[in-house]
Design an enzyme around this catalytic site. Structure first.
Site, PDB file in Angstrom:
ATOM      1  N   SER A  15       0.832  -1.205   0.000  1.00 12.83           N
ATOM      2  CA  SER A  15       0.000   0.000   0.000  1.00 12.83           C
ATOM      3  C   SER A  15       0.867   1.255   0.000  1.00 12.83           C
ATOM      4  CB  SER A  15      -0.873  -0.026   1.270  1.00 12.83           C
ATOM      5  OG  SER A  15      -1.570   1.170   1.463  1.00 12.83           O
ATOM      6  N   ASP A  36       4.415  -7.553   2.963  1.00 10.07           N
ATOM      7  CA  ASP A  36       3.337  -6.828   3.651  1.00 10.07           C
ATOM      8  C   ASP A  36       2.559  -7.803   4.536  1.00 10.07           C
ATOM      9  OD1 ASP A  36       1.959  -3.845   2.938  1.00 10.07           O
ATOM     10  OD2 ASP A  36       0.691  -5.249   4.047  1.00 10.07           O
ATOM     11  N   ASP A  57       4.934 -10.239   8.780  1.00  9.51           N
ATOM     12  CA  ASP A  57       4.706  -9.333   9.914  1.00  9.51           C
ATOM     13  C   ASP A  57       6.086  -8.894  10.397  1.00  9.51           C
ATOM     14  OD1 ASP A  57       4.274  -8.048  12.278  1.00  9.51           O
ATOM     15  OD2 ASP A  57       3.029  -9.607  13.178  1.00  9.51           O
ATOM     16  N   VAL A  58       6.432  -7.656  10.128  1.00  3.88           N
ATOM     17  CA  VAL A  58       7.795  -7.197  10.432  1.00  3.88           C
ATOM     18  C   VAL A  58       8.110  -7.243  11.924  1.00  3.88           C
ATOM     19  CG1 VAL A  58       7.976  -5.726   8.372  1.00  3.88           C
ATOM     20  CG2 VAL A  58       7.136  -4.738  10.529  1.00  3.88           C
ATOM     21  N   SER A 146       9.207   9.879  10.536  1.00  2.76           N
ATOM     22  CA  SER A 146       8.094  10.806  10.309  1.00  2.76           C
ATOM     23  C   SER A 146       8.483  12.137  10.927  1.00  2.76           C
ATOM     24  CB  SER A 146       6.830  10.287  11.007  1.00  2.76           C
ATOM     25  OG  SER A 146       5.869  11.306  11.140  1.00  2.76           O
ATOM     26  N   TYR A 159       3.315   6.841  18.525  1.00  5.61           N
ATOM     27  CA  TYR A 159       3.818   7.002  17.151  1.00  5.61           C
ATOM     28  C   TYR A 159       5.093   7.861  17.150  1.00  5.61           C
ATOM     29  CZ  TYR A 159       3.575   7.907  12.095  1.00  5.61           C
ATOM     30  OH  TYR A 159       3.844   7.986  10.753  1.00  5.61           O
ATOM     31  N   LYS A 163       8.835   6.638  15.989  1.00  7.76           N
ATOM     32  CA  LYS A 163       9.509   7.266  14.843  1.00  7.76           C
ATOM     33  C   LYS A 163      10.793   7.984  15.276  1.00  7.76           C
ATOM     34  CE  LYS A 163       6.652   5.943  11.622  1.00  7.76           C
ATOM     35  NZ  LYS A 163       7.101   5.051  10.538  1.00  7.76           N
ATOM     36  N   THR A 194      -1.392   9.277   0.733  1.00  8.56           N
ATOM     37  CA  THR A 194      -1.595   7.832   0.586  1.00  8.56           C
ATOM     38  C   THR A 194      -3.093   7.571   0.764  1.00  8.56           C
ATOM     39  OG1 THR A 194      -1.170   7.504   2.930  1.00  8.56           O
ATOM     40  CG2 THR A 194       0.709   7.302   1.451  1.00  8.56           C
TER      41      THR A 194
HETATM   42  P1  NAP Z   1      -0.240   2.551   4.514  1.00 13.68           P
HETATM   43  O1  NAP Z   1      -0.858   2.924   3.208  1.00 13.68           O
HETATM   44  O2  NAP Z   1      -1.126   2.200   5.682  1.00 13.68           O
HETATM   45  O3  NAP Z   1       0.813   1.370   4.258  1.00 13.68           O
HETATM   46  C1  NAP Z   1       1.445   0.712   5.311  1.00 13.68           C
HETATM   47  C2  NAP Z   1       1.490  -0.759   4.957  1.00 13.68           C
HETATM   48  O4  NAP Z   1       2.195  -1.427   6.005  1.00 13.68           O
HETATM   49  C3  NAP Z   1       0.104  -1.405   4.859  1.00 13.68           C
HETATM   50  O5  NAP Z   1       0.000  -2.202   3.699  1.00 13.68           O
HETATM   51  C4  NAP Z   1       0.051  -2.220   6.138  1.00 13.68           C
HETATM   52  O6  NAP Z   1      -0.739  -3.394   6.011  1.00 13.68           O
HETATM   53  C5  NAP Z   1       1.493  -2.600   6.313  1.00 13.68           C
HETATM   54  N1  NAP Z   1       1.760  -3.067   7.658  1.00 13.68           N
HETATM   55  C6  NAP Z   1       1.186  -2.675   8.826  1.00 13.68           C
HETATM   56  N2  NAP Z   1       1.677  -3.380   9.843  1.00 13.68           N
HETATM   57  C7  NAP Z   1       2.581  -4.247   9.318  1.00 13.68           C
HETATM   58  C8  NAP Z   1       3.389  -5.274   9.866  1.00 13.68           C
HETATM   59  N3  NAP Z   1       3.374  -5.557  11.176  1.00 13.68           N
HETATM   60  N4  NAP Z   1       4.185  -5.970   9.025  1.00 13.68           N
HETATM   61  C9  NAP Z   1       4.205  -5.734   7.705  1.00 13.68           C
HETATM   62  N5  NAP Z   1       3.437  -4.792   7.119  1.00 13.68           N
HETATM   63  C10 NAP Z   1       2.630  -4.059   7.922  1.00 13.68           C
HETATM   64  O7  NAP Z   1       0.676   3.721   5.070  1.00 13.68           O
HETATM   65  P2  NAP Z   1       1.548   4.831   4.305  1.00 13.68           P
HETATM   66  O8  NAP Z   1       0.801   6.099   4.458  1.00 13.68           O
HETATM   67  O9  NAP Z   1       2.003   4.374   2.986  1.00 13.68           O
HETATM   68  O10 NAP Z   1       2.786   4.913   5.301  1.00 13.68           O
HETATM   69  C11 NAP Z   1       3.927   4.142   5.128  1.00 13.68           C
HETATM   70  C12 NAP Z   1       4.966   4.542   6.156  1.00 13.68           C
HETATM   71  O11 NAP Z   1       5.231   5.930   6.075  1.00 13.68           O
HETATM   72  C13 NAP Z   1       4.572   4.263   7.606  1.00 13.68           C
HETATM   73  O12 NAP Z   1       5.706   3.822   8.324  1.00 13.68           O
HETATM   74  C14 NAP Z   1       4.118   5.623   8.105  1.00 13.68           C
HETATM   75  O13 NAP Z   1       4.261   5.741   9.495  1.00 13.68           O
HETATM   76  C15 NAP Z   1       5.087   6.519   7.361  1.00 13.68           C
HETATM   77  N6  NAP Z   1       4.611   7.886   7.194  1.00 13.68           N
HETATM   78  C16 NAP Z   1       3.497   8.150   6.458  1.00 13.68           C
HETATM   79  C17 NAP Z   1       3.070   9.479   6.318  1.00 13.68           C
HETATM   80  C18 NAP Z   1       1.858   9.846   5.491  1.00 13.68           C
HETATM   81  O14 NAP Z   1       1.483  11.024   5.497  1.00 13.68           O
HETATM   82  N7  NAP Z   1       1.219   8.924   4.783  1.00 13.68           N
HETATM   83  C19 NAP Z   1       3.780  10.501   6.950  1.00 13.68           C
HETATM   84  C20 NAP Z   1       4.899  10.180   7.702  1.00 13.68           C
HETATM   85  C21 NAP Z   1       5.324   8.870   7.813  1.00 13.68           C
HETATM   86  P3  NAP Z   1      -2.279  -3.348   6.511  1.00 13.68           P
HETATM   87  O15 NAP Z   1      -2.987  -2.486   5.523  1.00 13.68           O
HETATM   88  O16 NAP Z   1      -2.687  -4.776   6.522  1.00 13.68           O
HETATM   89  O17 NAP Z   1      -2.238  -2.730   7.902  1.00 13.68           O
END
Ligand code: NAP
Length: 253
Positions: A15, A36, A57-58, A146, A159, A163, A194
């Protein structure tokens, strides 16, 4: 290093940011393992890019080992790891129902911080056995922090702590792995468009993007992927966390 022809692991690649990074690595010629928790999502992205989809599962030692072994069997040991998997469980320290349940805090640390370290240690052990490339480089690890690591908001203690832990381990890990020719870098994104972010109502999205000085919009996952690829390609970058946020400095809420 030039990613062409090398094997890469991307976690959370079913995702959002992870999926876009997996696509960019595949376009650049890497053999990509899409890891994932969500098996269907991993398989779908892998099919799209001609990679390998693996449920992982990481935060679980065994699951991480099994996934890295599956990727190794298909592609050979990986020279590249991009750690993107992460979760956000919001909650105030003292909420309407009393103290924040400890399991909620612990789960966020387990997935975001321990999960990042779990995959780093496993990938680095594989990289250590590879022949060095130019400059003695064996591998590169890019983690995802983050801006909450620096400006955690109300309801983000878990969170923000997770981070900040990722930003904090970056230099120590780079120093630790330097003798093996493995670099460690971290990206600290601001607000990235996202699927999760785009489900927010338009007025909430606007109030968020109004806080970003320039460019005053959500970031694109593709911009993260471009930075990750640059980090992989530039051997002199090491041990640093780079903000990707349009100069955003988040307020308390
Ligand atoms: P996302 O669309 O929710 O993607 C995260 C993916 O990680 C999902 O497919 C999720 O699977 C998977 N995941 C969750 N727990 C996991 C585990 N234990 N083992 C393996 N995979 C796992 O989120 P995103 O927005 O792309 O964010 C990705 C990263 O960027 C995250 O670390 C987030 O904290 C960081 N980030 C995002 C933003 C933002 O604005 N989007 C900003 C700062 C930092 P499920 O769907 O099954 O849970």
């Amino acid at each position: 290093m030039d990613v062409k022809g090398h094997a890469a692991l991307v976690t959370g690649a079913g995702s959002g940011i992870g999926a876009e990074t997996a696509r960019a690595l595949a376009r650049a010629g890497a053999r990509v393992a899409v890891l994932d928790l969500n098996r269907e999502a991993a398989l779908a992205v892998a099919k799209e890019i001609g990679g390998l989809g693996v449920e992982c599962d990481v935060s679980d030692a065994k699951s991480g080992e099994t996934a890295v072994a599956a990727a190794r069997a298909a592609h050979g040991p990986s020279r590249i790891l991009v750690n993107v998997a992460g979760i956000l469980i919001p909650g105030r320290i003292v909420g309407r129902d009393g103290a924040l349940p400890l399991e909620k805090f612990a789960r966020v640390i387990e997935v975001n911080l321990i999960g990042t370290f779990n995959m780093m240690r496993l990938a680095a052990a594989d990289m250590a056995g590879l022949e060095p490339l130019a400059d003695g480089e064996r591998g590169v690890i890019v983690n995802t922090s983050s801006v909450a690591a620096y400006e955690g908001q109300i309801g983000q203690v878990a969170y923000a702590a997770s981070k900040a832990g990722i930003a904090g381990l970056t230099l120590a890990a780079a120093r630790d792995l330097a003798r093996l020719g493995i670099r460690v870098l971290t990206i600290a994104p601001g607000l990235i468009a996202t699927p999760m972010m785009l489900t927010l109502p338009a007025d909430v999205q606007k109030s968020l993007t109004d806080q970003v000085p320039f460019p005053s919009r959500l970031g694109h996952a593709e911009e993260y992927a471009r930075l990750a690829l640059h980090m992989i390609g530039n051997v002199m970058l090491n041990g640093e966390t780079v903000r990707l946020d349009g100069a955003l400095r988040m307020g308390p809420k």
